[in-house]
Design an enzyme around this catalytic site. Sequence first.
Site, PDB file in Angstrom:
ATOM      1  N   ARG A 166       0.824  -1.235   0.000  1.00  0.00           N
ATOM      2  CA  ARG A 166       0.000   0.000   0.000  1.00  0.00           C
ATOM      3  C   ARG A 166       0.848   1.271   0.000  1.00  0.00           C
ATOM      4  O   ARG A 166       0.403   2.329   0.423  1.00  0.00           O
ATOM      5  CB  ARG A 166      -0.974   0.028   1.180  1.00  0.00           C
ATOM      6  CG  ARG A 166      -1.990  -1.077   1.133  1.00  0.00           C
ATOM      7  CD  ARG A 166      -3.234  -0.729   1.917  1.00  0.00           C
ATOM      8  NE  ARG A 166      -4.215  -1.781   1.808  1.00  0.00           N
ATOM      9  CZ  ARG A 166      -4.319  -2.810   2.638  1.00  0.00           C
ATOM     10  NH1 ARG A 166      -3.512  -2.902   3.676  1.00  0.00           N
ATOM     11  NH2 ARG A 166      -5.229  -3.720   2.439  1.00  0.00           N
ATOM     12  N   LYS A 199       3.484  11.671 -11.159  1.00  0.00           N
ATOM     13  CA  LYS A 199       2.613  10.865 -12.021  1.00  0.00           C
ATOM     14  C   LYS A 199       3.324   9.544 -12.280  1.00  0.00           C
ATOM     15  O   LYS A 199       4.451   9.529 -12.786  1.00  0.00           O
ATOM     16  CB  LYS A 199       2.350  11.572 -13.352  1.00  0.00           C
ATOM     17  CG  LYS A 199       1.262  12.632 -13.275  1.00  0.00           C
ATOM     18  CD  LYS A 199       0.890  13.120 -14.667  1.00  0.00           C
ATOM     19  CE  LYS A 199      -0.161  14.210 -14.586  1.00  0.00           C
ATOM     20  NZ  LYS A 199      -0.437  14.799 -15.930  1.00  0.00           N
ATOM     21  N   GLU A 212      10.559  19.007 -24.474  1.00  0.00           N
ATOM     22  CA  GLU A 212       9.889  19.295 -23.192  1.00  0.00           C
ATOM     23  C   GLU A 212      10.524  20.508 -22.510  1.00  0.00           C
ATOM     24  O   GLU A 212       9.841  21.253 -21.815  1.00  0.00           O
ATOM     25  CB  GLU A 212       9.949  18.080 -22.257  1.00  0.00           C
ATOM     26  CG  GLU A 212       9.206  16.850 -22.750  1.00  0.00           C
ATOM     27  CD  GLU A 212       7.700  16.873 -22.480  1.00  0.00           C
ATOM     28  OE1 GLU A 212       7.182  17.881 -21.950  1.00  0.00           O
ATOM     29  OE2 GLU A 212       7.035  15.884 -22.821  1.00  0.00           O
ATOM     30  N   LYS A 272       8.173  23.211 -13.295  1.00  0.00           N
ATOM     31  CA  LYS A 272       7.278  22.077 -13.066  1.00  0.00           C
ATOM     32  C   LYS A 272       6.903  21.997 -11.583  1.00  0.00           C
ATOM     33  O   LYS A 272       5.741  21.776 -11.244  1.00  0.00           O
ATOM     34  CB  LYS A 272       7.921  20.765 -13.537  1.00  0.00           C
ATOM     35  CG  LYS A 272       7.021  19.588 -13.250  1.00  0.00           C
ATOM     36  CD  LYS A 272       7.018  18.526 -14.275  1.00  0.00           C
ATOM     37  CE  LYS A 272       5.876  17.533 -13.974  1.00  0.00           C
ATOM     38  NZ  LYS A 272       5.882  16.384 -14.832  1.00  0.00           N
ATOM     39  N   GLU A 298      -3.903  17.723 -11.014  1.00  0.00           N
ATOM     40  CA  GLU A 298      -4.371  18.232 -12.311  1.00  0.00           C
ATOM     41  C   GLU A 298      -5.863  18.526 -12.339  1.00  0.00           C
ATOM     42  O   GLU A 298      -6.604  18.046 -13.196  1.00  0.00           O
ATOM     43  CB  GLU A 298      -3.990  17.236 -13.421  1.00  0.00           C
ATOM     44  CG  GLU A 298      -3.962  17.920 -14.782  1.00  0.00           C
ATOM     45  CD  GLU A 298      -3.300  17.060 -15.871  1.00  0.00           C
ATOM     46  OE1 GLU A 298      -2.158  16.614 -15.661  1.00  0.00           O
ATOM     47  OE2 GLU A 298      -3.932  16.859 -16.895  1.00  0.00           O
ATOM     48  N   ARG A 335      -2.219  22.313 -13.783  1.00  0.00           N
ATOM     49  CA  ARG A 335      -1.214  21.311 -14.180  1.00  0.00           C
ATOM     50  C   ARG A 335      -1.380  20.939 -15.651  1.00  0.00           C
ATOM     51  O   ARG A 335      -0.413  20.544 -16.310  1.00  0.00           O
ATOM     52  CB  ARG A 335      -1.291  20.068 -13.284  1.00  0.00           C
ATOM     53  CG  ARG A 335      -0.172  19.091 -13.600  1.00  0.00           C
ATOM     54  CD  ARG A 335       0.060  18.039 -12.530  1.00  0.00           C
ATOM     55  NE  ARG A 335       1.139  17.157 -12.934  1.00  0.00           N
ATOM     56  CZ  ARG A 335       1.784  16.337 -12.133  1.00  0.00           C
ATOM     57  NH1 ARG A 335       1.482  16.280 -10.847  1.00  0.00           N
ATOM     58  NH2 ARG A 335       2.749  15.568 -12.584  1.00  0.00           N
ATOM     59  N   ASN A 384       0.682  20.196 -20.421  1.00  0.00           N
ATOM     60  CA  ASN A 384       0.322  19.418 -21.619  1.00  0.00           C
ATOM     61  C   ASN A 384       0.260  20.281 -22.867  1.00  0.00           C
ATOM     62  O   ASN A 384      -0.364  19.883 -23.857  1.00  0.00           O
ATOM     63  CB  ASN A 384      -1.023  18.720 -21.405  1.00  0.00           C
ATOM     64  CG  ASN A 384      -0.903  17.608 -20.388  1.00  0.00           C
ATOM     65  OD1 ASN A 384       0.130  16.959 -20.304  1.00  0.00           O
ATOM     66  ND2 ASN A 384      -1.938  17.409 -19.608  1.00  0.00           N
ATOM     67  N   HIS A 415       0.330  18.649 -26.235  1.00  0.00           N
ATOM     68  CA  HIS A 415       0.117  17.213 -26.049  1.00  0.00           C
ATOM     69  C   HIS A 415      -1.179  16.702 -26.680  1.00  0.00           C
ATOM     70  O   HIS A 415      -1.281  15.505 -26.952  1.00  0.00           O
ATOM     71  CB  HIS A 415       0.150  16.856 -24.557  1.00  0.00           C
ATOM     72  CG  HIS A 415       1.540  16.833 -23.982  1.00  0.00           C
ATOM     73  ND1 HIS A 415       2.355  17.939 -23.966  1.00  0.00           N
ATOM     74  CD2 HIS A 415       2.265  15.826 -23.414  1.00  0.00           C
ATOM     75  CE1 HIS A 415       3.505  17.614 -23.395  1.00  0.00           C
ATOM     76  NE2 HIS A 415       3.475  16.345 -23.061  1.00  0.00           N
ATOM     77  N   HIS A 429      -0.473  13.479 -28.692  1.00  0.00           N
ATOM     78  CA  HIS A 429      -1.002  12.149 -28.383  1.00  0.00           C
ATOM     79  C   HIS A 429      -1.656  11.522 -29.609  1.00  0.00           C
ATOM     80  O   HIS A 429      -1.541  10.316 -29.849  1.00  0.00           O
ATOM     81  CB  HIS A 429      -1.981  12.223 -27.207  1.00  0.00           C
ATOM     82  CG  HIS A 429      -1.292  12.493 -25.898  1.00  0.00           C
ATOM     83  ND1 HIS A 429      -1.914  13.099 -24.825  1.00  0.00           N
ATOM     84  CD2 HIS A 429      -0.019  12.252 -25.492  1.00  0.00           C
ATOM     85  CE1 HIS A 429      -1.057  13.217 -23.825  1.00  0.00           C
ATOM     86  NE2 HIS A 429       0.103  12.705 -24.201  1.00  0.00           N
ATOM     87  N   HIS A 461       8.184  10.764 -28.242  1.00  0.00           N
ATOM     88  CA  HIS A 461       7.232  11.616 -27.520  1.00  0.00           C
ATOM     89  C   HIS A 461       7.629  13.093 -27.570  1.00  0.00           C
ATOM     90  O   HIS A 461       6.808  13.957 -27.904  1.00  0.00           O
ATOM     91  CB  HIS A 461       7.084  11.141 -26.072  1.00  0.00           C
ATOM     92  CG  HIS A 461       6.196  12.026 -25.252  1.00  0.00           C
ATOM     93  ND1 HIS A 461       4.831  12.094 -25.434  1.00  0.00           N
ATOM     94  CD2 HIS A 461       6.481  12.923 -24.266  1.00  0.00           C
ATOM     95  CE1 HIS A 461       4.317  12.983 -24.599  1.00  0.00           C
ATOM     96  NE2 HIS A 461       5.296  13.505 -23.868  1.00  0.00           N
TER      97      HIS A 461
HETATM   98  N1  GLY Z   1       3.943  15.378 -17.828  1.00  0.00           N
HETATM   99  C1  GLY Z   1       2.903  16.241 -17.426  1.00  0.00           C
HETATM  100  C2  GLY Z   1       2.676  16.229 -15.958  1.00  0.00           C
HETATM  101  O1  GLY Z   1       3.467  15.694 -15.207  1.00  0.00           O
HETATM  102  O2  GLY Z   1       1.677  16.724 -15.533  1.00  0.00           O
END
Ligand code: GLY
Length: 369
Positions: free
Chosen positions: A121, A143, A185, A227, A237, A241, A245, A248, A252, A266
């Site tokens: 957990r 993430k 990026e 970031k 997000e 956040r 993107n 993106h 995507h 990417h």
């Molecule tokens: N890669 C985008 C984020 O971490 O929100």
Amino acid sequence: METVHVGLEGREYDIHIGPGLLAKSGALIGPMLARKQVCVVTDENVAALHLETLREGLAADGIAMEALVLPAGESTKSWAYLEQTVEWLLAQRVERKDVVVALGGGVIGDLTGFAAAVLRRGVGFLQIPTSLLAQVDSSVGGKTGINSPLGKNLVGAFHQPRLVLADIDVLGTLTPRDFLAGYGEVVKYGMLGDANFFEWLEAQGPALATGDEEARIAAVKRSCEMKAEIVVRDETEQGDRALLNLGHTFCHALEAATGYGDRLLHGEGVAVGCALAFELSMRLGLCAQEAPSRVREHLRAMGMKVDLKDIEGELPDADGLLDLMGQDKKVVDGQLRFILAHGIGEAFVTADVPRDMVRQLLVEELSRR
Ligand code: GLY
């Protein structure tokens, strides 16, 4: 060594950036260990280049290391390798107070972070990102996850690392193409929120690409600062956040169309997507022509993919690409959401984009191929 602090209350951590951090890993990691042993998850390519340096760096402070070496590539971010990783960590008797180490690029960081999130957990983990993309994006912000057969990153958890070690020396082992994909990026941060940083990159980008250490440290640091600031404001997000993107939504769709592989990396898709997002912003009257022109010019000067015509092989038509955009995680009630901009460094999130405008842009861009 430079340090960026991620000030998430109760889960705060540092990102250390500098040369030779693998060799100093024992001294940097030691203070957070309950016992002097760690389990490392990595891939075959990274293991061949960096695992022994890490082992020696840990051993210098009396820390023992066991390693799981997985195949390199996106297909490792799967249920099968998640199971293998979790079962291996259990077999190694990793306990709640231990930390697991992710040594690698985005695939290894995401997979290992998710394994740590569900193991008993939740156990601690730390990131040692070995690609530029992972140093400036995926290793920071918590993430974690794997891909489902139905799409990328559809299974996962927010689980913050306890520490990030961005060793600038490892960037010297990247191919120029991988470095530039990560640079997609980096430049994204300037485009979304810091015009001065974009201007600095216009001047320093070539030095960065050819290996200037000071410039690389400064670029990774500024990217991580930006970031960190956004993640602290909106960890899960709910709003801002999504600015990360930028590019993106297009990216995507293009990655799905090209099979998530070597045809379009990417970070390359992010660069093409950013150019499209600025072009769309200009067409919607949100920014002056100068903004998309400068974006394209800089990406072109860096030798990067910029336009749809730079992507080799077949692409779907405009409706096909729009359908693929409909799978984007930012879709709410079937409505596409885009990150657009009032200028370089002035991005915002909006659902207020007429589908016909996007379609027309794609039709024109595809006709130039
Ligand atoms: N890669 C985008 C984020 O971490 O929100």
